[in-house]
Design an enzyme around this catalytic site. Sequence first.
Site, PDB file in Angstrom:
ATOM      1  N   ARG A 102     101.498  87.081 126.900  1.00 59.87           N
ATOM      2  CA  ARG A 102     100.555  85.833 127.186  1.00 59.87           C
ATOM      3  C   ARG A 102     101.199  84.394 126.589  1.00 59.87           C
ATOM      4  NH1 ARG A 102      95.756  84.102 123.404  1.00 59.87           N
ATOM      5  NH2 ARG A 102      94.666  82.709 124.829  1.00 59.87           N
ATOM      6  N   HIS A 114      95.823  75.805 125.198  1.00 59.79           N
ATOM      7  CA  HIS A 114      95.713  76.297 123.895  1.00 59.79           C
ATOM      8  C   HIS A 114      95.835  75.032 123.135  1.00 59.79           C
ATOM      9  CE1 HIS A 114      96.509  80.285 121.450  1.00 59.79           C
ATOM     10  NE2 HIS A 114      96.187  79.165 120.827  1.00 59.79           N
ATOM     11  N   GLU A 129      90.112  79.783 122.641  1.00 58.67           N
ATOM     12  CA  GLU A 129      89.177  79.597 121.614  1.00 58.67           C
ATOM     13  C   GLU A 129      88.341  78.140 121.621  1.00 58.67           C
ATOM     14  OE1 GLU A 129      90.914  80.479 117.982  1.00 58.67           O
ATOM     15  OE2 GLU A 129      91.561  82.836 118.568  1.00 58.67           O
ATOM     16  N   ASN A 156      89.763  87.267 120.886  1.00 60.67           N
ATOM     17  CA  ASN A 156      90.688  87.061 119.848  1.00 60.67           C
ATOM     18  C   ASN A 156      89.996  87.445 118.706  1.00 60.67           C
ATOM     19  OD1 ASN A 156      92.130  85.778 121.824  1.00 60.67           O
ATOM     20  ND2 ASN A 156      92.141  83.631 120.916  1.00 60.67           N
ATOM     21  N   TYR A 170      90.560  88.535 114.057  1.00 61.11           N
ATOM     22  CA  TYR A 170      91.281  88.703 113.198  1.00 61.11           C
ATOM     23  C   TYR A 170      90.513  89.166 111.913  1.00 61.11           C
ATOM     24  CZ  TYR A 170      94.800  85.794 115.398  1.00 61.11           C
ATOM     25  OH  TYR A 170      95.454  85.484 116.468  1.00 61.11           O
ATOM     26  N   GLU A 181      94.066  88.249 121.409  1.00 65.65           N
ATOM     27  CA  GLU A 181      95.051  88.067 120.177  1.00 65.65           C
ATOM     28  C   GLU A 181      94.270  88.795 119.020  1.00 65.65           C
ATOM     29  OE1 GLU A 181      94.963  83.922 118.800  1.00 65.65           O
ATOM     30  OE2 GLU A 181      95.539  83.264 120.485  1.00 65.65           O
TER      31      GLU A 181
HETATM   32  C1  FCB Z   1      93.973  81.633 116.564  1.00 67.62           C
HETATM   33  C2  FCB Z   1      94.862  80.914 117.715  1.00 67.62           C
HETATM   34  C3  FCB Z   1      96.447  81.144 117.537  1.00 67.62           C
HETATM   35  C4  FCB Z   1      96.937  81.558 116.078  1.00 67.62           C
HETATM   36  C5  FCB Z   1      95.936  82.661 115.406  1.00 67.62           C
HETATM   37  C6  FCB Z   1      96.260  82.954 113.942  1.00 67.62           C
HETATM   38  O1  FCB Z   1      92.803  80.947 116.218  1.00 67.62           O
HETATM   39  O2  FCB Z   1      94.436  80.876 118.697  1.00 67.62           O
HETATM   40  O3  FCB Z   1      97.036  80.000 118.058  1.00 67.62           O
HETATM   41  O4  FCB Z   1      97.046  80.307 115.364  1.00 67.62           O
HETATM   42  O5  FCB Z   1      94.430  81.859 115.322  1.00 67.62           O
END
Ligand code: FCB
Length: 469
Positions: free
Chosen positions: A76, A120, A165, A294, A296, A370
């Site tokens: 990607r 992006h 995002e 995405n 985290y 992501e």
């Molecule tokens: C996301 C972004 C990506 C990267 C990660 C850690 O929010 O899309 O570009 O910075 O975080």
Amino acid sequence: MTESFPPGFLWGTATAAYQIEGAVREDGRTPSIWDTFARTPGKVLGGDTGEIAVDHYHRWRDDIRMMADLGLTAYRFSVSWPRVQPTGRGPVVQRGLDFYRALTDELLAHGIRPSLTLYHWDLPQELEDAGGWPARDTAYRFAEYAGQVAGALGDRIDLWTTLNEPWCSAFLGYGSGVHAPGRTDPVAALRAAHHLNLAHGLGTQALRAALPARAQTGIALNPSAVRPLTLSPQDADAQRRIDALANRAFTGPILKGAYPQDLFADTARLTDWSFVDAGDESTIHQRLDFLGINYYAPTVVSAAPPGPDPRRDGHGASAHSPWPGAEDVAFHQPPGELTAMEWSVDPTGLYDLLLRYTREAPGVALMITENGAAYDDKPGTDGTVHDPDRIRYLHAHLATVRRAIDAGADVSGYFLWSLMDNFEWSYGYSKRFGAVYVDYETQQRTPKSSAEWYARLARTGVLPEAPAA
Ligand code: FCB
């Protein structure tokens, strides 16, 4: 429980143009808002910029060979808008498109499926000067650009993502100002969110008009798994308000064709939302072939207690809130392990989101566009880079994806953020998310042990063990 993934599951890594390409003045590229922002003193840690980044614009062939050697089956990447359409309007620059054409052909020659993200975060500076995302015209400019890129590359790419995002573009870019263009105006942030949604809708229409029928189009959101700190009604309301701004402000119109009423009520003292024209919500509500997630870490919120502000929403320090109308909500660090970003390691948020969108977007495939973690990786004396923490993070999150699939989620792929260490926005080069280590002095790439681990998964479709903690 089986730890093998469905056949055809896509195993990829993800990157973004400004974070890796460098070559910001080559072949007709003009500045984007990130060039301007990064050059403004005090905006990016250490004064870092993406001017050179990891020089991918010149090293792309080697980078693709490295992916192929690892056995990855998908990649990607994002297109730099100002490289392709430097003024943000009118005709495209062929040299810019040629770069992405050659990149794509090389990926295909190595059996790697390209997945293209149109935006992006690198808006052409000229469009920001003309009003940026708070201005409605930017959505139409995006649709024009989307159609042009689809016309040029649609014969060879079949996975298309409109925006990455949009929450970050709107609320970090125009609200807290920790991202480009660094404005701090809550109403501008809400307007930006709407025009990003509109750009997604118009852009999807433009893509479908230009792409062959087999192409799949979607969007990559960063939905928050928002949890209340306590069971109090006040904390439940804090959760509802952040869910409205972080999630439903986007999924409302995108999945259901309507903004949530509570979002309007929560922000009524700021704006009457008259910038939403009749018909906009149905324009935004286009069929999705996939919903990119995405993920985290989860988010824990409470109604603000009296006393010092415990705000800690993980997006960088600012005196300005990225949450218009919910400025008083407090963010908390959940207990437990943290990554180098000080984000918690907790895959249960990913599970919740996968099952939530399985319910809310029936029939739409989910793709993890992501997921990954930053750690303070350093080469050992023998030059190898061992990152067992990252392997454990990936293992935990992928085992969770596997469980979500068992529970009925239709997940079609996973893209590890990131292929290699790169420019981490306002943190500059201080945070390493790569499966591949980059020495920023020499640009030498060294796959970390997580890259070998992930490669094994990509080759076999079976989750390998993670090293013990
Ligand atoms: C996301 C972004 C990506 C990267 C990660 C850690 O929010 O899309 O570009 O910075 O975080």
